[in-house]
Write a protein that holds these residues in place. Structure first.
Motif, mmCIF file in Angstrom:
data_model
loop_
_atom_site.group_PDB
_atom_site.id
_atom_site.type_symbol
_atom_site.label_atom_id
_atom_site.label_comp_id
_atom_site.label_asym_id
_atom_site.label_seq_id
_atom_site.Cartn_x
_atom_site.Cartn_y
_atom_site.Cartn_z
ATOM 1 N N PRO A 105 -4.497 -14.568 2.612
ATOM 2 C CA PRO A 105 -5.136 -13.594 2.561
ATOM 3 C C PRO A 105 -5.308 -13.423 4.791
ATOM 4 N N GLY A 106 -4.456 -14.495 5.261
ATOM 5 C CA GLY A 106 -4.929 -14.398 6.602
ATOM 6 C C GLY A 106 -6.003 -14.027 7.745
ATOM 7 N N ARG A 107 -5.538 -12.823 7.825
ATOM 8 C CA ARG A 107 -6.473 -11.978 8.484
ATOM 9 C C ARG A 107 -6.687 -10.151 7.757
ATOM 10 N N ARG A 108 -5.660 -10.301 6.820
ATOM 11 C CA ARG A 108 -5.686 -8.634 6.088
ATOM 12 C C ARG A 108 -7.117 -8.313 5.898
ATOM 13 N N PRO A 109 -7.824 -7.675 5.608
ATOM 14 C CA PRO A 109 -8.800 -7.334 5.535
ATOM 15 C C PRO A 109 -9.238 -6.651 3.857
ATOM 16 N N ALA A 110 -8.269 -5.826 3.027
ATOM 17 C CA ALA A 110 -8.240 -5.835 2.038
ATOM 18 C C ALA A 110 -8.560 -7.351 0.750
ATOM 19 N N ALA A 111 -7.081 -7.868 1.538
ATOM 20 C CA ALA A 111 -7.204 -9.166 1.190
ATOM 21 C C ALA A 111 -8.661 -10.366 1.369
ATOM 22 N N LEU A 112 -9.204 -10.130 2.097
ATOM 23 C CA LEU A 112 -9.862 -10.961 2.391
ATOM 24 C C LEU A 112 -11.158 -10.563 1.607
ATOM 25 N N ARG A 113 -10.933 -9.607 1.266
ATOM 26 C CA ARG A 113 -11.777 -8.483 0.463
ATOM 27 C C ARG A 113 -11.596 -9.550 -1.391
ATOM 28 N N VAL A 114 -10.737 -9.389 -1.475
ATOM 29 C CA VAL A 114 -10.074 -9.501 -3.178
ATOM 30 C C VAL A 114 -10.544 -11.747 -2.581
ATOM 31 N N ALA A 115 -10.799 -11.968 -2.280
ATOM 32 C CA ALA A 115 -10.755 -13.414 -2.209
ATOM 33 C C ALA A 115 -12.643 -13.939 -2.049
ATOM 34 N N ASP A 116 -12.727 -13.029 -1.772
ATOM 35 C CA ASP A 116 -14.548 -12.528 -1.141
ATOM 36 C C ASP A 116 -15.329 -12.382 -1.921
ATOM 37 N N ALA A 117 -14.973 -11.108 -2.739
ATOM 38 C CA ALA A 117 -15.384 -11.095 -3.831
ATOM 39 C C ALA A 117 -14.876 -12.353 -4.878
ATOM 40 N N ILE A 118 -13.698 -13.054 -5.434
ATOM 41 C CA ILE A 118 -13.848 -13.435 -6.616
ATOM 42 C C ILE A 118 -14.824 -14.804 -6.056
ATOM 43 N N PHE A 119 -15.115 -15.264 -5.279
ATOM 44 C CA PHE A 119 -15.417 -16.509 -4.502
ATOM 45 C C PHE A 119 -16.865 -16.365 -5.357
ATOM 46 N N GLY A 120 -17.199 -15.519 -4.394
ATOM 47 C CA GLY A 120 -19.046 -14.960 -4.771
ATOM 48 C C GLY A 120 -19.400 -14.692 -5.858
ATOM 49 N N ALA A 121 -18.704 -13.923 -6.347
ATOM 50 C CA ALA A 121 -18.527 -13.719 -8.646
ATOM 51 C C ALA A 121 -18.770 -15.160 -8.835
ATOM 52 N N MET A 122 -17.966 -16.318 -8.717
ATOM 53 C CA MET A 122 -17.928 -17.181 -9.184
ATOM 54 C C MET A 122 -19.243 -18.180 -8.395
ATOM 55 N N VAL A 123 -20.098 -18.435 -7.602
ATOM 56 C CA VAL A 123 -20.386 -19.001 -7.036
ATOM 57 C C VAL A 123 -21.977 -18.652 -8.465
ATOM 58 N N ARG A 124 -22.366 -17.345 -7.785
ATOM 59 C CA ARG A 124 -23.506 -16.808 -8.454
ATOM 60 C C ARG A 124 -23.660 -16.747 -9.746
ATOM 61 N N ALA A 125 -22.081 -17.065 -10.659
ATOM 62 C CA ALA A 125 -22.206 -17.549 -11.803
ATOM 63 C C ALA A 125 -22.817 -19.016 -12.374
ATOM 64 N N GLY A 126 -22.665 -19.405 -11.380
ATOM 65 C CA GLY A 126 -23.093 -21.334 -11.626
ATOM 66 C C GLY A 126 -21.826 -22.418 -10.982
ATOM 67 N N TRP A 127 -20.685 -21.767 -10.863
ATOM 68 C CA TRP A 127 -19.503 -22.385 -10.685
ATOM 69 C C TRP A 127 -19.869 -23.307 -9.315
ATOM 70 N N PRO A 128 -19.479 -24.368 -8.288
ATOM 71 C CA PRO A 128 -19.739 -24.938 -7.207
ATOM 72 C C PRO A 128 -19.131 -25.008 -6.596
ATOM 73 N N PRO A 129 -19.711 -24.219 -5.362
ATOM 74 C CA PRO A 129 -18.016 -23.661 -4.682
ATOM 75 C C PRO A 129 -17.088 -24.562 -4.263
ATOM 76 N N ALA A 130 -16.931 -25.501 -4.042
ATOM 77 C CA ALA A 130 -15.287 -26.130 -3.902
ATOM 78 C C ALA A 130 -14.300 -26.008 -5.795
ATOM 79 N N GLN A 131 -15.158 -25.399 -6.406
ATOM 80 C CA GLN A 131 -14.900 -25.129 -8.155
ATOM 81 C C GLN A 131 -13.906 -23.914 -7.987
ATOM 82 N N ALA A 132 -15.282 -23.263 -6.651
ATOM 83 C CA ALA A 132 -15.091 -21.301 -6.870
ATOM 84 C C ALA A 132 -13.779 -20.874 -6.260
ATOM 85 N N THR A 133 -13.368 -22.144 -5.282
ATOM 86 C CA THR A 133 -12.616 -22.003 -4.663
ATOM 87 C C THR A 133 -11.063 -22.329 -4.955
ATOM 88 N N HIS A 134 -11.032 -23.268 -5.895
ATOM 89 C CA HIS A 134 -9.920 -23.645 -6.335
ATOM 90 C C HIS A 134 -10.256 -22.431 -7.631
#
Length: 214
Positions: free
Chosen positions: A110-139
């Protein structure tokens, strides 16, 4: 004052035209000279908005990322993390399938691409909210990107030819029907994607149970 005979040049117009060129002719079909000609402007005009061709390609990739539906990750949406991940993957793949020639640019991350970063941010945030540890949410985010971009990059079914003689049973005893795959390409590829996606999410659900009770 007379109105200009051509629309004023803008980043949006450049990206839209560049995307159409890439869709039609592939990455090799895009040059600043050809893009300027399509826009009806001189080449140097592009540099008021983008410094290089690579910047234009990054912007095209980001415009495709912006087509991915992220509404399933809204906190009030109500979908559980498995359903949200599934529905996002379907939308993500659809966006890439509509613009397959830009996929190699996605491989850069995603580099510095805003929309691509929003996709990564949305997935990561949702997984963490669901209870996944941050490292596994990244994976999980990385896994989904690998799987989706890989599936959109090529067709399994179209890798076969419609000539039955190409698959001699003496050499390939289990490929007697392989020559039929080409004409069933979309159905095979969509079925394979859904099968793989389900396997990934079901496997993650097993891991999640261990995390939740760990």
């Amino acid at each position: 004052m007379a109105r200009p005979s051509k629309p004023l040049l803008s980043r949006e117009r450049i990206v839209e035209t560049a995307c159409a060129l890439v869709d039609a002719q592939g990455l090799e079909g895009l040059s600043t000279r050809r893009l300027a000609a399509e826009l009806g402007v001189s080449g140097p005009s592009l540099y008021n908005h983008f410094r290089t061709k690579d910047e234009i390609l990054e912007a095209v990739a980001d415009a495709v990322s912006a087509q991915v539906d992220l509404s399933m990750f809204d906190e009030g949406d109500g979908r559980d993390w498995q359903t949200a991940l599934h529905d996002c993957a379907i939308s993500y793949r659809a966006a890439l399938k509509a613009h397959p020639h830009i996929i190699p640019v996605f491989a850069r991350g995603p580099g510095r691409r805003p929309a691509a970063l929003r996709v990564a941010d949305a997935i990561f945030g949702a997984m963490v909210r669901a209870g996944w540890p941050p490292a596994q949410a990244t994976h999980i985010g990385a896994l989904m990107r690998y799987f989706i971009t890989g599936s959109a990059l090529a067709s399994f079914a179209q890798g076969f030819v419609d000539d039955a003689a190409a698959y001699d049973p003496a050499d390939y005893p289990h490929l007697g029907q392989a020559h039929l795959l080409a004409e069933r390409g979309q159905r095979v590829d969509e079925g394979a994607f859904e099968t793989g996606l389900r396997a990934i999410i079901d496997g993650l659900a097993v891991q999640y149970a261990a995390v939740a009770h760990g």
